[in-house]
Motif scaffolding. Structure first.
Motif, PDB file in Angstrom:
ATOM      1  N   GLN A   1      30.114  57.243  79.192  1.00  0.00           N
ATOM      2  CA  GLN A   1      30.843  55.867  79.360  1.00  0.00           C
ATOM      3  C   GLN A   1      31.279  55.869  80.670  1.00  0.00           C
ATOM      4  OE1 GLN A   1      30.519  53.583  77.053  1.00  0.00           O
ATOM      5  NE2 GLN A   1      31.243  51.968  78.705  1.00  0.00           N
ATOM      6  N   LYS A   2      31.665  56.967  81.495  1.00  0.00           N
ATOM      7  CA  LYS A   2      32.237  56.875  82.727  1.00  0.00           C
ATOM      8  C   LYS A   2      31.212  56.515  83.852  1.00  0.00           C
ATOM      9  CE  LYS A   2      35.652  60.878  81.799  1.00  0.00           C
ATOM     10  NZ  LYS A   2      35.096  61.673  81.471  1.00  0.00           N
ATOM     11  N   GLN A   3      30.105  56.537  83.799  1.00  0.00           N
ATOM     12  CA  GLN A   3      29.201  56.350  84.990  1.00  0.00           C
ATOM     13  C   GLN A   3      28.929  54.899  84.816  1.00  0.00           C
ATOM     14  OE1 GLN A   3      25.772  58.317  85.521  1.00  0.00           O
ATOM     15  NE2 GLN A   3      26.552  60.238  84.806  1.00  0.00           N
ATOM     16  N   ILE A   4      28.916  54.304  83.424  1.00  0.00           N
ATOM     17  CA  ILE A   4      28.800  52.702  83.563  1.00  0.00           C
ATOM     18  C   ILE A   4      30.163  52.262  83.835  1.00  0.00           C
ATOM     19  CG2 ILE A   4      28.295  51.052  81.651  1.00  0.00           C
ATOM     20  CD1 ILE A   4      27.401  53.211  79.765  1.00  0.00           C
ATOM     21  N   GLU A   5      31.081  52.697  83.686  1.00  0.00           N
ATOM     22  CA  GLU A   5      32.585  52.171  84.138  1.00  0.00           C
ATOM     23  C   GLU A   5      32.564  52.028  85.537  1.00  0.00           C
ATOM     24  OE1 GLU A   5      35.687  54.103  82.188  1.00  0.00           O
ATOM     25  OE2 GLU A   5      35.116  53.341  80.377  1.00  0.00           O
ATOM     26  N   GLY A   6      32.221  53.125  86.252  1.00  0.00           N
ATOM     27  CA  GLY A   6      32.390  53.169  87.625  1.00  0.00           C
ATOM     28  C   GLY A   6      30.993  52.270  88.220  1.00  0.00           C
ATOM     29  N   VAL A   7      30.346  51.989  87.684  1.00  0.00           N
ATOM     30  CA  VAL A   7      29.080  51.078  88.115  1.00  0.00           C
ATOM     31  C   VAL A   7      29.874  49.540  87.986  1.00  0.00           C
ATOM     32  CG1 VAL A   7      26.848  49.902  87.955  1.00  0.00           C
ATOM     33  CG2 VAL A   7      27.103  52.393  87.904  1.00  0.00           C
ATOM     34  N   ALA A   8      30.573  49.452  86.736  1.00  0.00           N
ATOM     35  CA  ALA A   8      30.930  48.011  86.397  1.00  0.00           C
ATOM     36  C   ALA A   8      32.010  47.917  87.305  1.00  0.00           C
ATOM     37  CB  ALA A   8      31.479  48.141  85.089  1.00  0.00           C
ATOM     38  N   SER A   9      32.841  48.861  87.856  1.00  0.00           N
ATOM     39  CA  SER A   9      34.051  48.848  88.677  1.00  0.00           C
ATOM     40  C   SER A   9      33.662  48.104  90.094  1.00  0.00           C
ATOM     41  CB  SER A   9      34.804  50.025  89.001  1.00  0.00           C
ATOM     42  OG  SER A   9      33.950  50.683  89.680  1.00  0.00           O
ATOM     43  N   THR A  10      32.288  48.171  90.645  1.00  0.00           N
ATOM     44  CA  THR A  10      31.831  47.646  91.817  1.00  0.00           C
ATOM     45  C   THR A  10      31.407  45.993  91.572  1.00  0.00           C
ATOM     46  OG1 THR A  10      29.386  48.211  91.303  1.00  0.00           O
ATOM     47  CG2 THR A  10      30.944  50.031  92.411  1.00  0.00           C
ATOM     48  N   GLY A  11      31.665  45.835  90.437  1.00  0.00           N
ATOM     49  CA  GLY A  11      31.191  44.349  90.103  1.00  0.00           C
ATOM     50  C   GLY A  11      29.952  44.341  89.879  1.00  0.00           C
ATOM     51  N   ALA A  12      29.270  45.183  89.164  1.00  0.00           N
ATOM     52  CA  ALA A  12      27.811  45.164  88.826  1.00  0.00           C
ATOM     53  C   ALA A  12      27.616  44.258  87.500  1.00  0.00           C
ATOM     54  CB  ALA A  12      27.171  46.359  88.320  1.00  0.00           C
ATOM     55  N   LYS A  13      26.630  43.315  87.296  1.00  0.00           N
ATOM     56  CA  LYS A  13      26.566  42.722  86.224  1.00  0.00           C
ATOM     57  C   LYS A  13      25.927  43.280  85.268  1.00  0.00           C
ATOM     58  CE  LYS A  13      23.985  39.385  88.826  1.00  0.00           C
ATOM     59  NZ  LYS A  13      24.666  39.640  90.303  1.00  0.00           N
ATOM     60  N   PRO A  14      25.723  43.141  84.094  1.00  0.00           N
ATOM     61  CA  PRO A  14      25.296  43.960  82.662  1.00  0.00           C
ATOM     62  C   PRO A  14      23.750  44.532  83.087  1.00  0.00           C
ATOM     63  CG  PRO A  14      26.080  41.783  81.968  1.00  0.00           C
ATOM     64  CD  PRO A  14      26.114  41.621  83.433  1.00  0.00           C
ATOM     65  N   LEU A  15      22.782  43.885  83.550  1.00  0.00           N
ATOM     66  CA  LEU A  15      21.690  44.099  83.914  1.00  0.00           C
ATOM     67  C   LEU A  15      21.879  45.441  84.803  1.00  0.00           C
ATOM     68  CD1 LEU A  15      19.183  43.600  82.402  1.00  0.00           C
ATOM     69  CD2 LEU A  15      18.288  42.386  84.452  1.00  0.00           C
ATOM     70  N   GLN A  16      22.665  45.297  85.973  1.00  0.00           N
ATOM     71  CA  GLN A  16      22.762  46.048  86.930  1.00  0.00           C
ATOM     72  C   GLN A  16      23.423  47.534  86.196  1.00  0.00           C
ATOM     73  OE1 GLN A  16      24.691  43.782  89.748  1.00  0.00           O
ATOM     74  NE2 GLN A  16      22.996  43.780  91.089  1.00  0.00           N
ATOM     75  N   ARG A  17      24.215  47.176  85.427  1.00  0.00           N
ATOM     76  CA  ARG A  17      25.043  48.260  84.854  1.00  0.00           C
ATOM     77  C   ARG A  17      24.200  49.260  84.173  1.00  0.00           C
ATOM     78  NH1 ARG A  17      29.736  44.871  83.386  1.00  0.00           N
ATOM     79  NH2 ARG A  17      29.065  44.518  81.296  1.00  0.00           N
ATOM     80  N   TYR A  18      23.210  48.512  83.551  1.00  0.00           N
ATOM     81  CA  TYR A  18      22.234  49.347  82.416  1.00  0.00           C
ATOM     82  C   TYR A  18      21.230  50.095  83.478  1.00  0.00           C
ATOM     83  CZ  TYR A  18      23.069  46.522  78.411  1.00  0.00           C
ATOM     84  OH  TYR A  18      23.871  46.188  77.361  1.00  0.00           O
ATOM     85  N   ARG A  19      20.920  49.470  84.662  1.00  0.00           N
ATOM     86  CA  ARG A  19      20.065  50.023  85.606  1.00  0.00           C
ATOM     87  C   ARG A  19      20.560  51.304  86.099  1.00  0.00           C
ATOM     88  NH1 ARG A  19      18.070  52.520  88.488  1.00  0.00           N
ATOM     89  NH2 ARG A  19      16.633  52.258  90.018  1.00  0.00           N
TER      90      ARG A  19
END
Lengths: 293, 437
Positions: free
Chosen positions: B335-353
């Motif tokens: 989960q940590k990597q997804i949170e990290g990406v999310a913290s940069t303001g990534a949209k859901p699709l970018q979070r997955y990518r």
């Protein structure tokens, strides 16, 4: 003051150069990624076109016909639904034969794979110089599709379960041997050394020193193969090796009017595969978890 | 530790041991009993009667040798010479093998002092060393011979048909024709058939020698004659192998492409709605449970025989397997990597990518490449059922029951093909995700 400005400018310059080289790297990566993707798409599309061209019926014509055959079968089976239980009972012996082929071949090949894997694992092998020989022979056994051996053996031995059994056993022995040998490579050698110090011979060392360590993984792989072999034995039946596949081919050859038989066989096959799938995955989970605990 | 404790431990140990002993003797006993049952269920005892050992001998000898037929039509007296008795392997008019000589009396030297003479008036003489001279005369539909009634068992004679099997070759005589088979080791006409000008020329001669066929350069001519060889059909074989690999490639990749989005729908973390998850998972179970065999049968009805049907059968079955494996991999992402990406303001699709895909790519690639290899084998089998690729050629060659050298050739090609795919996928896996071992 001037020094500081100079240093700041220099730092900015380094940052700039790092940024440009980073961007260049990203660009290159994107280019390569894009190119790979492009090649992949071209391969897929052209491959699909070739396959479509060489097929008897086209993809777009056939697409809306996919449902026709199942619908026909289901409709007729539903019409004669009263007969279905009787038909299922009638084809049950064929199902038992299919399962028997899978079970016997899995048992035989698990035993053969066990011996082959121990003989081809570094540190455990009886004759270390022969390791490449055993490895190569396992590769070849693994590479031969079951149908090749089955068809040749049907020519010699006549139709029936035995050719299918031998064919599946040979392929599975190679496949299991490789998986087993990967497990055996990670086995602890201390028990083996301990046994060797008491004067145990090779088979005793393997039986008492290695097998207890690898047994759960071996069993789990053998169960997985059993599941795969049920499917394989049904397919081999279709080319004349007895069992459910053979009955399916006969029922299909009759065409409309006997679709209730085809439906009964479909139901049996589907049910069997799902049943053994569930059982084997449950036991495999238990085996591998039990080892971790 | 008191005596009572000790006896308790003792009795527990005893129970454990007896359980183990029961298992150690019980399991082999059950397996043995099962084998006994199988022995009768599969009728192993009756197998020796059903087995046709003549077939086995033909198979074993034909796969590495070929025979040249010398045939005389007993009605017209016309002679023909052909490898394997096939029109494609016939000698051109006016040519014949060098072990055949004579014009009125045709002498065939089978080697080892075994000589067959085809005399005028449909007469045949066979000199067998250690046995004597066999004479046979075909008249209308009848055959008269000088054979005694108690002929040895390598001679099978009636007044309609005489068959003589000698170590050097075989002779069969019927009213309509006299056939002599001469056996040689090897795969004859593998490179060029008799109608090609390059037949009988060595590699060196073709590469560096003078132009053999005046209209074509040696190398292009030789390659094209080899490629279009009617006896071994190298072009068709290459196409068939290509089709089989194509089925495996398209099926595997297509299955992976379809399974990836579906796997997100089946993973708890990415599909909070229970019903979506349940439906997707049942779909995976269903397509996996309806075996490749049934899919092949159903799809062949819609698309007809050919590589497309095989591709789709592999695609649909493996979609279920991939979906299951991928969704399990997705359950286990960090989960940590997804949170990290999310913290940069990534949209859901970018979070997955950028958060999810990099984590599961190694698992995905390893599975896809493993399946690519195993599907090459499946494609051979499915091809044999649905009619496409090398599997079909193999079944056809086996069903004709005479071209065993072609069967052997196809088997070698299949094994080489699967092993090549195995090492290719292993190599690619090593390149892409690093070697594990």
């Amino acid at each position: 003051m001037t020094d500081a400005t100079f240093a700041g400018a220099q730092a900015r310059q380094t940052v700039d150069s790092i940024q440009t080289s980073y961007m260049a790297q990203v660009q290159r990566r994107r280019l390569y990624g894009g190119l790979t993707l492009l090649i992949f798409i071209v391969l897929m599309v052209s491959g699909f076109t070739v396959a479509d061209d060489r097929n008897a019926g086209g993809f777009w014509d056939g697409l809306h016909q996919i449902g026709d055959y199942p619908a026909e079968v289901l409709a007729e089976a539903w019409e004669k639904r009263a007969d279905l239980p009787a038909l299922i009972v009638k084809f049950f012996p064929a199902l038992v034969e299919t399962i028997n082929i899978a079970a016997v071949s899995t048992l035989i090949s698990a035993a053969a794979g066990l011996i082959l894997s121990l003989l081809s694992t570094r540190g455990l092998a009886r004759w270390p110089r022969m390791i490449p020989v055993f490895r190569r022979s396992m590769d070849i056994m693994r590479a031969v599709p079951e149908i090749v051996i089955a068809l040749v053996l049907i020519f010699v031995l006549g139709g029936g379960p035995v050719p299918a059994m031998i064919a599946i056993a040979i392929h599975t022995a190679g496949a299991l041997g490789k998986m087993f040998s990967e497990v055996a490579e990670n086995a602890d050698l201390k028990p083996v050394e301990g046994l060797a110090s008491t004067g145990a011979n090779w088979s005793q060392r393997m039986w008492l020193g290695v097998l207890p360590q690898v047994a759960p993984n071996y069993l789990s792989y053998a169960l997985l193969r059993f599941e795969i072999n049920i499917r394989a034995s049904a397919i081999l039946g279709f080319v004349g090796a007895g069992g459910l596949g053979y009955e399916l081919r006969n029922a299909m050859a009759w065409g409309p009017g006997r679709f209730d038989e085809a439906a009964a066989i479909f139901i049996l096959l589907f049910g069997t595969i799902v049943f053994f799938d569930q059982i084997s995955s449950r036991y495999r989970n238990r085996l591998t978890e039990g080892q971790n605990a | 530790m008191t005596a009572a404790d000790l006896s308790l431990v003792k009795s527990e140990a005893d129970a454990l041991f007896s359980r183990k002993r029961l298992f150690a003797f019980g399991a082999p006993a059950i397996i043995l009993a099962y084998f006994v049952y199988i022995f009768f269920a599969f009728d192993i005892a009756g197998l020796t009667q059903r087995a046709n050992w003549d077939n086995a001998v033909t198979l074993a000898s034909d796969s590495w040798s070929y025979k040249t037929h010398v045939t005389r039509d007993n009605r017209s007296g016309e002679m023909s010479y052909a490898v394997e008795g096939e029109r494609k392997g016939a000698y051109p008019v006016g040519q014949r093998p060098d072990w055949v000589s004579g014009d009125d009396i045709i002498t065939i030297d089978l080697g080892g002092d075994t000589i067959v003479r085809l005399l005028p008036d449909q007469r045949t003489e066979i000199e067998v060393p250690g046995f004597g001279l066999i004479e046979a005369q075909a008249e209308g539909r009848n055959i008269t011979t000088n054979l005694p009634d108690d002929a040895p068992d390598w001679i099978n004679a009636s007044n309609r048909r005489v068959a003589i099997t000698m170590p050097e070759g075989r002779v069969t005589i019927t009213g309509s024709k006299t056939e002599v088979f001469n056996y040689f080791p090897g795969w004859e006409l593998f490179w060029f058939t008799f109608d090609s000008p390059y037949h009988g020329h060595g590699v060196f001669e073709i590469l560096f020698g003078d132009r053999i066929d005046p209209t074509r350069a040696n190398i292009t001519g030789a390659v094209s004659d080899w490629w279009n060889n009617a006896m071994w059909r190298h072009k068709d074989v290459a196409w068939a192998i290509g089709e089989t690999i194509l089925m495996a490639f398209l099926g595997t990749m297509g299955a992976a492409i379809l399974a990836l989005p579906l796997a997100f729908m089946a993973a708890k973390r990415f599909a909070p709605v229970m019903i979506v998850r349940a439906v997707t998972r049942r779909l995976f179970d269903f397509v996996r449970g309806v075996d490749a065999l049934i899919w092949t049968v159903v799809l062949a009805r819609a698309f007809g025989p050919g590589p497309l049907t095989g591709t789709l059968a592999i695609l649909i079955t493996d979609m279920g397997t991939f979906g299951k494996i991928f969704s399990e991999a997705l359950e286990n992402v960090d989960q940590k990597q997804i949170e990290g990406v999310a913290s940069t303001g990534a949209k859901p699709l970018q979070r997955y990518r950028f958060g999810v895909i990099p984590q599961i790519v190694p698992v995905l690639l390893a599975q896809i490449l493993y399946f690519l290899e195993s599907n090459t084998r499946s494609a051979t089998i499915i091809g044999a059922i649905t009619g496409g690729g090398i599997g079909l050629m193999l079944t056809q060659a086996i069903q004709t029951q005479k071209d065993w050298e072609e069967v052997a050739y196809y088997i070698v090609l299949i094994v080489v093909m699967v092993m090549a795919m195995d090492s290719f996928s292993g190599w690619l896996r090593g390149k892409l995700i690093g070697r594990k071992d």
